[in-house]
Design a protein around this motif. Structure first.
Motif, short mmCIF file in Angstrom:
data_model
loop_
_atom_site.label_atom_id
_atom_site.label_comp_id
_atom_site.label_asym_id
_atom_site.label_seq_id
_atom_site.Cartn_x
_atom_site.Cartn_y
_atom_site.Cartn_z
N ALA A 1 0.84 -1.21 0.00
CA ALA A 1 0.00 0.00 0.00
C ALA A 1 0.87 1.26 0.00
CB ALA A 1 -0.92 -0.01 1.22
N LEU A 2 1.94 1.21 0.77
CA LEU A 2 2.85 2.37 0.84
C LEU A 2 3.50 2.63 -0.52
CD1 LEU A 2 4.53 4.55 2.34
CD2 LEU A 2 6.14 2.75 2.97
N ILE A 3 3.96 1.55 -1.16
CA ILE A 3 4.60 1.70 -2.47
C ILE A 3 3.60 2.30 -3.48
CG2 ILE A 3 5.49 0.42 -4.47
CD1 ILE A 3 6.91 -1.44 -2.46
N ARG A 4 2.39 1.77 -3.48
CA ARG A 4 1.40 2.28 -4.45
C ARG A 4 1.04 3.74 -4.15
NH1 ARG A 4 -0.15 -3.07 -3.76
NH2 ARG A 4 -1.66 -2.54 -2.15
N ALA A 5 1.01 4.09 -2.88
CA ALA A 5 0.71 5.48 -2.51
C ALA A 5 1.82 6.41 -3.02
CB ALA A 5 0.56 5.61 -1.00
N LYS B 1 10.70 14.04 2.06
CA LYS B 1 9.45 13.43 2.54
C LYS B 1 9.83 12.36 3.55
CE LYS B 1 5.96 15.25 0.27
NZ LYS B 1 4.98 16.03 1.06
N VAL B 2 9.41 12.52 4.77
CA VAL B 2 9.82 11.58 5.81
C VAL B 2 8.64 10.72 6.24
CG1 VAL B 2 10.87 11.34 8.08
CG2 VAL B 2 11.62 13.17 6.56
N ILE B 3 8.85 9.40 6.13
CA ILE B 3 7.80 8.43 6.48
C ILE B 3 8.36 7.51 7.55
CG2 ILE B 3 6.45 6.47 5.61
CD1 ILE B 3 6.70 8.02 2.80
N VAL B 4 7.60 7.33 8.61
CA VAL B 4 8.04 6.45 9.70
C VAL B 4 7.18 5.19 9.72
CG1 VAL B 4 8.10 6.20 12.22
CG2 VAL B 4 9.08 8.23 11.14
N ILE B 5 7.85 4.05 9.76
CA ILE B 5 7.16 2.77 9.90
C ILE B 5 7.45 2.27 11.31
CG2 ILE B 5 6.90 0.41 9.02
CD1 ILE B 5 6.31 2.52 6.89
#
Lengths: 381, 281, 197
Positions: B37-41, B95-99
């Motif tokens: 989902a993250l990749i597609r987003a 763009k910072v994304i935290v998992i």
């Protein structure tokens, strides 16, 4: 002297650290208030916004250490400043910085410990923590000034060493030094060397973030520069991916040690006073070194052949240099504001004919010249 | 469309197939669904891979960045948001994304979580919420429901639970959503919404750990657990039409909270400009 | 105005090894502006007169209410030990400070006290001036007692030039208080001059 000195300024030790960091090109400060280091954070909060730098007061010291590592990977020269309890909280992420070879500077203005200890009093109880504070095996570089001017210069040196060796550098101060005021002249821009980060010049597909180069130090790309590398605290291969292969584990750990140990001549810095003909030496660092110089002066006036050695680099410990200096020394007094930390290092390296004599004080006060002088008189007999 | 299934080739464009696979996740784990989902987003938003930084802590979900071909920072347990804060403030254009996981974000990292929300710093946080510690073998988490079995709650969990959504809203996050690993298309939309939102975004993503949680609590395999998640999820819209009785045992999904609060890095920049305009006073 | 017996001037101190050091302690209670006075004095000596100077202080909660102090070590050469060893000059604005720190003085060091506050003086060798009263009555502001004291110290010891101390005081004085501070400094010097005669 004795004339109006327009360039010299009266500065506090903590303030000089802050100015040294600015001189060295610090771009990011993350910290948390703690006595007796707070003036560094306060200075940064004032200065950074004016210079295009970033200041952030984090929610604790764990977060401060994390933030400066994040900022360093994003390409900024980064630092924090703290004291004992905060230094303890930073240890896990400090280990992450060693493992991920992330340059940054951590200033620890030492106070009395353990635990909350003596927030407004002097101590040197974190000497070993600066070497072995985080878990696992690694090699640390730790520098320690003893004057306000030294605070400036050693902070600049710390930033240079951090970039030169891609590793965190610890600067050990103490409460007296952090708060004392002395005169100093801030050098002009360009007067002392400021090292830039060694950036990769290879295409991104060739770039290996942890490459074992002939010099052992890997060039470092920043996030956003097109290299898209992985950084992990897990033991990793040269590309940064977790590994369990014994050869790759060995290569990584040996690199962490050897990239520093191989260059210890370049890192070690010592000051000596009256060591030329000394039979007795006083070994001490930080504010205590100044006490020692005073005591040596007193003893020399009584024709006692005593000298003083002050390490400005504590770690790596100057083994070779000290062995050489102690060649003709019969007795070495190791003066420390703790229950005996560097004394064990001196015992480890001292020649057989050199007797090692501990002198310790840990009541929150700085050692006085007469304490060291009395010890000199006692051992000279 | 974001919801279109990406060709595997396209997916590979965002992965590091040579070095980091096979992955460490159990077959049927929701982590892979979230990664997809993250990749597609990200693909939908057309973000430049070089400008995306993915930061994680420690735990099963926190292994995700290793597989992704962005700038990736796999940090220490609980501290991902503190590292990410440093990255973001240092270079606000990234763009910072935290998992993160529920143990990582809410137990050991709880302090950093509330303060990142409070600052409303522009970080998108995907919290993969499987109600248990998976990596260490099934200990109870701050999200484990009462009575449930875990290795450190062998007689049933008697602690109270955190609701990450309420925690984030109360702490000042400007975009708070809850998705699930069953409702993949809405999850993608929430991630897109979170990344687009200037400010702190939380996407609490309900997931399954059949290996421990499911096994200990007799909730079945991955399929059974994901089916249960489907049954328990109620969209915010639906919930508005339902009685309190009917909402028993359900959880809300969708964008639960959204405001336009000022963002931390913007505020910092504005402060700097004010100071400089006054000649540094 | 200044009730005191006159101390003998002693340039050369008892034969200790710190003869190239001149050590000052400004002491009193928290809130009397002594740490600030220490910083100003150090600035005047260091920046203005171009000597080496180290200023330290007692710091923290123990400084509040109780005895508070700022120490200065002055030298033409390198200053090793940064704290005081034996004081050449002690300024005591309270009885407690005088009692606590008098033993730290050199045998023939110079003691300067606030004569209204310090009534039991352990030596005949001292100068006393009513700094607080002078500040209140002559200048109209009790907070400048420390500045009057600095004026007196400059005059009595010559350890700092009047020009330098004036510059240092004025550079730190809040806007609008420059005139009061100048007058306070001059008043300190004046009463000291009178006492020396």
């Amino acid at each position: 002297m004795n004339s109006k000195n327009s360039k010299a300024r009266l500065l506090q030790g903590n303030e000089a650290c802050m100015l040294g960091a600015l001189y060295a090109g610090v771009e990011f400060f993350g910290g948390y208030p703690i006595t007796p280091s707070t003036e560094i954070a306060e200075g940064m909060a004032r200065e950074m916004p004016k210079r295009g730098g970033k200041f952030i007061q984090m929610e604790d010291e764990i977060a401060s250490m994390a933030a400066i590592i994040g900022a360093s990977n994003a390409g900024c020269k980064s630092m924090t400043a703290t004291s004992g309890p905060g230094f303890s909280l930073m240890q896990e992420n400090l280990g992450y910085a060693y493992m991920t070879e992330t340059p940054c500077v951590v200033i620890n203005v030492q106070r009395g410990g353990p635990s909350t200890g003596l927030p407004t009093k002097i101590g040197q109880g974190d000497t070993m923590q600066a070497r072995w504070g985080t878990h696992g095996d690694y090699t640390s570089i730790t520098v320690a000034p003893s004057s306000v001017e030294g605070c400036f210069y050693e902070t600049v040196r710390a930033f240079n060493l951090a970039e030169r060796f891609r590793t965190p550098i610890i600067v050990l101060l103490d409460e007296v030094l952090g708060h004392m005021r002395e005169m100093m002249v801030i050098p002009e821009e360009g007067e002392i060397e400021v090292m830039k980060r060694h950036r990769p010049d290879v295409p991104s597909e060739w770039y290996r973030h942890f490459e074992i180069t002939p010099s052992l130090v890997s060039p470092m790309a920043s996030f956003g520069q097109g290299y898209r590398y992985n950084v992990s605290g897990l033991t990793h291969d040269q590309d940064g991916f977790p590994t369990a292969k014994p050869k790759e584990i060995l290569d990584k750990l040996n690199k962490l040690r050897n990239k520093i140990v191989r260059y210890s001549d370049e890192i070690v810095k010592l000051r000596t006073e009256k060591m030329e003909d000394a039979h007795i030496a006083v070994f001490s660092y930080g504010t205590v070194a100044r006490t020692a110089f005073q005591a040596v002066k007193m003893a020399r006036e009584r024709r006692i052949k005593v000298g003083a050695i002050q390490p400005l680099t504590i770690w790596p410990f100057p083994d070779e240099q000290l062995r050489d200096m102690l060649k003709n020394v019969r007795k070495v007094i190791v003066a420390e504001l703790n229950m005996g930390q560097l004394v064990h290092e001196i015992r480890r390296i001292a020649p057989r004919h050199t007797e090692v004599i501990p002198l310790q004080r840990y009541d929150g006060n700085v050692m006085t010249p007469s304490e060291i002088f009395d010890k000199i008189r006692e051992v000279v007999k | 469309m974001a919801t279109d299934t990406l060709q595997s080739e396209r997916i590979h464009h965002y992965l590091r197939p040579k070095k980091s696979f096979p992955n460490v996740w159990c077959a049927g784990c929701g982590n892979g669904i979230v990664m997809g989902a993250l990749i597609r987003a990200i693909d939908h938003l057309g973000l430049d891979k070089d400008n995306v930084v993915v930061v994680s802590g420690i735990g099963c979900s926190s292994r995700m960045p290793v597989y992704l071909d962005f700038n990736t920072l796999h940090t220490t347990h609980g501290r991902a948001l503190a590292f990410a804060t440093g990255v973001k403030l240092a270079k606000p254009n990234l763009k910072v994304i935290v998992i993160t996981g529920d143990g990582d974000a809410l137990a050991i990292g709880g302090n950093h979580f509330i303060h990142a929300c409070r600052r409303n710093i522009d970080i998108t946080t995907i919290l993969i919420d499987n109600k248990i510690y998976g990596m260490t073998g099934g200990q109870f988490a701050p999200t484990t429901p009462g009575g449930k079995i875990a290795t450190t709650a062998p007689y049933g969990n008697y602690e109270k639970q955190f609701d990450p959504v309420q925690l984030a809203i109360g702490s000042g996050a400007s975009y708070v959503a809850r998705g699930t690993v069953y409702h993949v298309a809405p999850l993608e939309r929430m991630i897109i919404g979170g990344i687009q939102k200037k400010g702190f975004a939380l996407i609490d993503t309900i997931s399954n750990c059949h290996t421990y949680y499911g096994r200990f609590n007799k909730e079945g395999d991955a399929v059974a657990m994901i089916n249960d998640i489907k049954k328990q999820a109620v969209s915010v819209k639906m919930a508005a039409t339902m009685s309190e009785d009917k909402l028993q045992g359900k959880f809300l999904t969708g964008v639960i909270h959204e405001t336009d609060a000022t963002e931390f890095c913007d505020e910092y920049q504005a402060m700097c400009e004010r100071v400089l305009a006054k000649g540094g006073k | 105005m200044a009730a005191s017996s006159k101390p003998k001037q002693n340039k050369k101190n008892n034969k200790k090894s710190q003869d190239d050091r001149y050590e000052i302690r400004l002491s009193g209670s928290g809130g009397q502006g002594l740490i600030l006075a220490g910083v100003i004095l150090a600035e005047a000596i260091g920046v203005g007169d171009g000597k080496n100077v180290v200023q330290t202080q007692s710091y923290g909660p123990e400084a509040r209410g109780g005895a508070s102090r700022a120490d200065l070590v002055i030298s033409d050469g390198e200053i090793y030990y940064p704290k005081s060893m034996k004081l050449d000059l002690l300024l005591a604005l309270t009885q407690e400070a005088c009692d606590t720190y008098y033993p730290d003085m050199k045998e023939r060091g110079l003691l300067v006290v606030d004569s209204n506050m310090v009534t039991q003086i352990p030596t005949k060798n001292y100068y006393g001036f009513p700094f607080s009263r002078l500040a209140r009555e002559e200048i109209g502001h009790v907070m400048v007692a420390n500045v009057i004291a600095m004026g007196a110290i400059a005059e009595l010891t010559g350890i700092v030039s009047m020009a330098s101390i004036k510059e240092a005081v004025l550079s730190r004085a809040p806007k609008g208080t420059e005139e009061k501070n100048s007058r306070a400094l001059e008043l300190g010097a004046k009463v000291a001059r009178a006492a020396k005669k």
